[in-house]
Design a protein around this motif. Structure first.
Motif, PDB file in Angstrom:
ATOM      1  N   LYS A   1       0.859  -1.179   0.000  1.00 11.65           N
ATOM      2  CA  LYS A   1       0.000   0.000   0.000  1.00 11.65           C
ATOM      3  C   LYS A   1       0.895   1.228   0.000  1.00 11.65           C
ATOM      4  CE  LYS A   1      -4.005  -2.151   1.295  1.00 11.65           C
ATOM      5  NZ  LYS A   1      -4.075  -3.252   0.397  1.00 11.65           N
ATOM      6  N   LYS A   2       0.460   2.263  -0.695  1.00  9.15           N
ATOM      7  CA  LYS A   2       1.199   3.521  -0.735  1.00  9.15           C
ATOM      8  C   LYS A   2       0.412   4.552   0.056  1.00  9.15           C
ATOM      9  CE  LYS A   2       3.997   4.745  -3.857  1.00  9.15           C
ATOM     10  NZ  LYS A   2       4.764   5.103  -5.006  1.00  9.15           N
ATOM     11  N   PHE A   3       1.093   5.231   0.989  1.00  7.07           N
ATOM     12  CA  PHE A   3       0.466   6.254   1.801  1.00  7.07           C
ATOM     13  C   PHE A   3       1.143   7.584   1.553  1.00  7.07           C
ATOM     14  CE2 PHE A   3      -0.785   2.453   3.970  1.00  7.07           C
ATOM     15  CZ  PHE A   3      -2.049   2.738   4.454  1.00  7.07           C
ATOM     16  N   ASP A   4       0.325   8.616   1.347  1.00  7.07           N
ATOM     17  CA  ASP A   4       0.838   9.968   1.190  1.00  7.07           C
ATOM     18  C   ASP A   4       0.933  10.591   2.573  1.00  7.07           C
ATOM     19  OD1 ASP A   4       0.923   9.817  -1.575  1.00  7.07           O
ATOM     20  OD2 ASP A   4      -1.170  10.397  -1.756  1.00  7.07           O
ATOM     21  N   LEU A   5       2.116  11.083   2.913  1.00  6.24           N
ATOM     22  CA  LEU A   5       2.337  11.645   4.238  1.00  6.24           C
ATOM     23  C   LEU A   5       2.425  13.163   4.220  1.00  6.24           C
ATOM     24  CD1 LEU A   5       4.932   9.110   5.657  1.00  6.24           C
ATOM     25  CD2 LEU A   5       2.452   9.096   5.880  1.00  6.24           C
ATOM     26  N   GLY A   6       2.302  13.763   3.075  1.00  6.58           N
ATOM     27  CA  GLY A   6       2.443  15.217   3.006  1.00  6.58           C
ATOM     28  C   GLY A   6       1.182  15.900   2.535  1.00  6.58           C
TER      29      GLY A   6
ATOM     30  N   PRO B   1     -16.578  11.706   7.861  1.00  9.41           N
ATOM     31  CA  PRO B   1     -16.014  10.911   8.954  1.00  9.41           C
ATOM     32  C   PRO B   1     -16.851  11.015  10.228  1.00  9.41           C
ATOM     33  CG  PRO B   1     -14.829  12.965   8.764  1.00  9.41           C
ATOM     34  CD  PRO B   1     -15.812  12.916   7.620  1.00  9.41           C
ATOM     35  N   ASN B   2     -16.632  10.077  11.144  1.00 12.62           N
ATOM     36  CA  ASN B   2     -17.213  10.162  12.480  1.00 12.62           C
ATOM     37  C   ASN B   2     -16.407  11.199  13.246  1.00 12.62           C
ATOM     38  OD1 ASN B   2     -18.072   9.927  15.081  1.00 12.62           O
ATOM     39  ND2 ASN B   2     -17.827   7.706  15.203  1.00 12.62           N
ATOM     40  N   VAL B   3     -17.024  12.313  13.551  1.00 16.14           N
ATOM     41  CA  VAL B   3     -16.313  13.408  14.210  1.00 16.14           C
ATOM     42  C   VAL B   3     -16.704  13.548  15.681  1.00 16.14           C
ATOM     43  CG1 VAL B   3     -15.779  14.733  12.137  1.00 16.14           C
ATOM     44  CG2 VAL B   3     -17.990  15.041  13.255  1.00 16.14           C
ATOM     45  N   GLY B   4     -17.352  12.539  16.236  1.00 21.79           N
ATOM     46  CA  GLY B   4     -17.597  12.527  17.674  1.00 21.79           C
ATOM     47  C   GLY B   4     -19.033  12.707  18.107  1.00 21.79           C
TER      48      GLY B   4
ATOM     49  N   GLN C   1      -6.618  11.422  10.886  1.00 22.34           N
ATOM     50  CA  GLN C   1      -6.061  11.760  12.187  1.00 22.34           C
ATOM     51  C   GLN C   1      -6.225  13.254  12.363  1.00 22.34           C
ATOM     52  OE1 GLN C   1      -1.873  11.015  12.654  1.00 22.34           O
ATOM     53  NE2 GLN C   1      -1.896  11.546  14.803  1.00 22.34           N
ATOM     54  N   ALA C   2      -6.955  13.646  13.381  1.00 24.20           N
ATOM     55  CA  ALA C   2      -7.200  15.074  13.613  1.00 24.20           C
ATOM     56  C   ALA C   2      -7.320  15.332  15.106  1.00 24.20           C
ATOM     57  CB  ALA C   2      -8.477  15.515  12.905  1.00 24.20           C
ATOM     58  N   GLY C   3      -6.659  16.369  15.575  1.00 24.43           N
ATOM     59  CA  GLY C   3      -6.811  16.793  16.957  1.00 24.43           C
ATOM     60  C   GLY C   3      -6.189  15.875  17.991  1.00 24.43           C
ATOM     61  N   GLY C   4      -5.215  15.103  17.618  1.00 23.86           N
ATOM     62  CA  GLY C   4      -4.575  14.223  18.591  1.00 23.86           C
ATOM     63  C   GLY C   4      -3.986  12.997  17.920  1.00 23.86           C
ATOM     64  N   PRO C   5      -3.487  12.058  18.723  1.00 19.38           N
ATOM     65  CA  PRO C   5      -2.793  10.906  18.152  1.00 19.38           C
ATOM     66  C   PRO C   5      -3.709   9.804  17.620  1.00 19.38           C
ATOM     67  CG  PRO C   5      -2.754  10.784  20.541  1.00 19.38           C
ATOM     68  CD  PRO C   5      -3.384  12.104  20.180  1.00 19.38           C
ATOM     69  N   ARG C   6      -4.999   9.864  17.941  1.00 18.87           N
ATOM     70  CA  ARG C   6      -5.914   8.798  17.530  1.00 18.87           C
ATOM     71  C   ARG C   6      -6.139   8.802  16.016  1.00 18.87           C
ATOM     72  NH1 ARG C   6     -12.208   8.355  18.890  1.00 18.87           N
ATOM     73  NH2 ARG C   6     -12.571   6.326  17.939  1.00 18.87           N
ATOM     74  N   VAL C   7      -5.992   7.643  15.399  1.00 30.44           N
ATOM     75  CA  VAL C   7      -6.218   7.476  13.967  1.00 30.44           C
ATOM     76  C   VAL C   7      -7.545   6.755  13.794  1.00 30.44           C
ATOM     77  CG1 VAL C   7      -5.376   6.441  11.834  1.00 30.44           C
ATOM     78  CG2 VAL C   7      -3.756   7.416  13.480  1.00 30.44           C
ATOM     79  N   ARG C   8      -8.403   7.300  12.970  1.00 30.13           N
ATOM     80  CA  ARG C   8      -9.731   6.731  12.739  1.00 30.13           C
ATOM     81  C   ARG C   8      -9.859   6.302  11.285  1.00 30.13           C
ATOM     82  NH1 ARG C   8     -12.850  11.800  15.492  1.00 30.13           N
ATOM     83  NH2 ARG C   8     -12.205  11.376  17.612  1.00 30.13           N
ATOM     84  N   THR C   9     -10.694   5.309  11.055  1.00 28.86           N
ATOM     85  CA  THR C   9     -11.032   4.913   9.690  1.00 28.86           C
ATOM     86  C   THR C   9     -12.545   5.034   9.530  1.00 28.86           C
ATOM     87  OG1 THR C   9     -11.263   2.582  10.293  1.00 28.86           O
ATOM     88  CG2 THR C   9      -9.097   3.303   9.505  1.00 28.86           C
ATOM     89  N   TYR C  10     -12.965   5.270   8.292  1.00 32.20           N
ATOM     90  CA  TYR C  10     -14.397   5.361   8.008  1.00 32.20           C
ATOM     91  C   TYR C  10     -14.622   5.055   6.536  1.00 32.20           C
ATOM     92  CZ  TYR C  10     -13.282  10.039   6.239  1.00 32.20           C
ATOM     93  OH  TYR C  10     -12.742  11.091   5.545  1.00 32.20           O
TER      94      TYR C  10
END
Length: 152
Positions: free
Chosen positions: A61-66, A114-117, A100-109
């Protein structure tokens, strides 16, 4: 471009991302006698343009990190990418998304949003995206200054 360790140079370009590389190239093309030093804090050039392969199966799998989305109307950056032999990849909209937003937790959807809480936050996100889509229709992508409020 001079890669010597001498402290003598005519121009210092700070940053080896696409902009820094393009600036150093342009300077060199304009005046080949210039002694150009390019400073980059990382061990590689390219700045935010970074994709990594994750070998979790035979395909990988290729992931874009930038942060590096470009569109076909961005002709200048597309030309720089072509010159540096960088290619674009299609933006996939189907399948599992990772956020990943607002902290270290990574979410998938798998949904569009996305599920934003909370439902309220999801409604607000939907409203903001809808508003942005409406505003985007008012921008002339070939000449943004001609759009509504384009000169502001």
């Amino acid at each position: 471009m001079d890669e010597s360790s001498s402290d003598d140079c005519d121009v210092v370009v700070i940053g080896g991302g696409l902009s820094g590389l393009a600036a150093a190239r342009t300077l060199s093309q304009h005046d080949s006698s210039l002694r150009i030093t390019l400073l980059e804090a990382n061990a590689r050039l390219g700045g935010r343009v970074l994709s990594v392969n994750i070998e979790e199966d035979e395909k990988g799998k290729k992931f874009d990190l930038g942060a590096h989305w470009v569109g076909r109307t961005q002709t200048h950056i597309m030309a720089v990418m072509k010159e540096f032999n960088l290619c674009t990849q299609p933006q996939f909209l189907q399948g599992t998304k990772v956020m990943q937003a607002g902290g270290p937790r990574v979410r998938t959807y798998n949904s569009v949003l996305p599920n934003v809480g909370s439902w309220f936050a999801l409604l607000e996100l939907g409203w903001v995206l809808s508003k942005l889509e409406k505003l985007a229709t008012e921008v002339n992508i070939l000449d943004p200054y001609r759009g509504i409020n384009g000169s502001e």
